[in-house]
Scaffold this active site. Structure first.
Site: not given
Ligand code: NDP
Ligand code: PYR
Ligand code: MG
Length: 421
Positions: A39, A94, A162, A195
């Protein structure tokens, strides 16, 4: 999850002291001389050097090995928008994984921002502190603009895990799963439930690798994304197909692949039964998948099944990517994590799963044997070879594609974590 497991998870986070990370000193601070160097007055010397040349920050501060994990808590795993503070255990998690798997120092930052612009401004203003920024659990569509703008504004790697971490690991797992199913990506009919951030990036990468957009059905809460819909964001519109399919029930008929990046229990056994032979099901929602493995296996004994969780075979989770990708990027001081680096990570990851499993991994998972096949399409997270293989592939791709600011480090490829410092 059982009551016992839930309590164990809470206890893990509470004891022996709250949380999962802490800060430790990396240098001596015992004597009066040490303190005079650490420091005032000694600290003024590196200050002057950095003021003259910002690159000197990598020489005199912790910047070069420090990654911020930053969230606004709008898409915490599959639990939804629960706000920044509730995302802290995931972000600390993380940071734990960065340290455990790649010896990268990492700190979580939860931002309470009233708008994407406020979030961007906050992150841009603190970016210089770090060697890299891992954006996490930020929902679509805001995540796309946030990442794009921050990449432009920052001269360090900014990576929405993600999106790209998930896409890299999913693509590696998909190459291997489809080969085991005796199918080709170019011909596979793919249903992607979700999506959002993760789903869009995964499908974009799979299409870049050969999947045909006309064979892809993306589904959001309103159903199949098709060209007749007037409510699509630009990112969703890129996947719109001319089709009369409207629901998951319609799209799943005869599909080769189901990729779930949405929420819990959204794929029923009846829907799975409608898929083609040897269906590939990546039910990646966390913590609860779109269909549980025991349910899927009972409905379809020929399924190749993966989830995002570590307690079932075939974990498709970005933990297999981000620690090692950032290790490689930081070590050659890459200004960005570009498409070439992502492609190199996919190849390294998919390739490692085809090599014999080490004794270290068998012991960690209490297994007698494990080999490339339906229950082993990707390396296990504790496979210490991941660090060397992926960091080297990413560093090489950074150098070859012109974004590296340092040559390949002399200690590369890393053979074990103790070689890092
Ligand atoms: N295994 C892994 O490494 C990872 C897993 N994930 C998982 O993926 C999922 C989404 O994360 P993320 O992309 O960051 O989140 P987002 O909020 O960006 O996206 C969620 C998406 O899921 C859709 N969704 C939610 N509920 C429904 C349903 N009942 N029917 C159809 N579509 C649905 C939403 O639709 P809408 O667009 O209409 O809102 C949206 O498109 C989470 O469960 C997360 O844990 C994410 C990152 C890494
Ligand atoms: C694994 C992860 O990043 C998630 O489910 O959001
Ligand atoms: Mg994540």
């Amino acid at each position: 999850m059982s009551q016992d497991f839930k309590q164990a998870a809470l206890d893990y986070h509470e004891f022996p002291r709250p949380g999962k990370i802490s800060v430790e000193l990396s240098t001596s601070a015992e004597t009066a001389h040490d303190l005079a160097l650490a420091y005032s007055p000694g600290v003024a010397e590196p200050v002057r050097e950095i003021a003259k040349d910002p690159e000197a920050a990598y020489r005199y501060t912790a910047k070069g090995n420090l990654v911020a994990v930053i969230s606004n808590g709008t898409a915490i795993l599959g639990l939804g928008d629960l706000g920044p503070l509730a995302s802290k255990p995931v972000m600390e998690g993380k940071a734990l994984l960065f340290k455990r798997f790649a010896n990268i120092d990492s700190i979580d930052i939860e931002v309470d921002a009233e708008s994407p612009q406020a979030f961007i401004d906050t992150v841009a203003r603190i970016a210089e502190t770090f060697g890299g920024i891992n954006l996490e659990d930020i929902k679509a569509p805001e995540c796309f603009e946030i990442e794009r703008t921050l990449i432009e504004r920052c001269n360090i790697p900014v990576f929405h895990d993600d999106q790209h971490g998930t896409a890299i690991v999913t693509a590696a797992g998909m190459i291997n799963a489809l080969e085991l199913a005796g199918k080709k990506l170019e011909e596979a009919s793919i249903v992607c439930l979700g999506a959002g951030a993760a789903a869009s990036a995964c499908m974009k990468l799979l299409i870049n690798m050969g999947a045909k957009v006309e064979n892809v059905y993306m589904i959001d809460r309103k159903g199949v994304i098709h060209s007749g819909r007037a409510d699509l964001t630009a990112e969703k519109a890129a996947f719109a197909t001319e089709t009369d399919k409207r629901t998951l029930d319609d799209a799943i008929e005869g599909a080769d692949v189901f990729l779930g990046l949405s929420g819990p229990d959204l794929l029923s056994p009846e829907q799975l039964k409608k898929m083609a032979d040897n269906p590939v099901v990546f039910a990646c929602a966390n913590p609860d998948p779109e269909i549980r493995p025991e349910v899927a296996n009972a409905a379809r004994p020929d399924v190749i099944m993966a989830t995002g969780r570590s307690d079932f075979p075939n974990q498709v989770n970005n933990v297999l990517g981000f620690p090692f990708i950032f290790r490689g990027a930081l070590d050659v001081r890459a200004s960005a994590i570009n498409e070439e680096m992502k492609a190199a990570a996919v190849k390294a990851l998919a390739g490692l799963a085809r090599e014999p499993v080490t004794q270290e991994v068998l012991l960690a998972y209490g297994l007698q044997s494990l080999e490339f096949g339906r229950e082993y399409i990707l390396p296990k997270a504790t496979d210490s070879r991941l660090l060397g293989r992926i960091s080297f592939a990413v560093a090489q791709a950074a150098i070859d594609s012109g974004v590296a600011r340092l040559p390949m480090p002399e200690h590369y490829p890393i053979h074990c974590e103790s070689e890092l410092y």
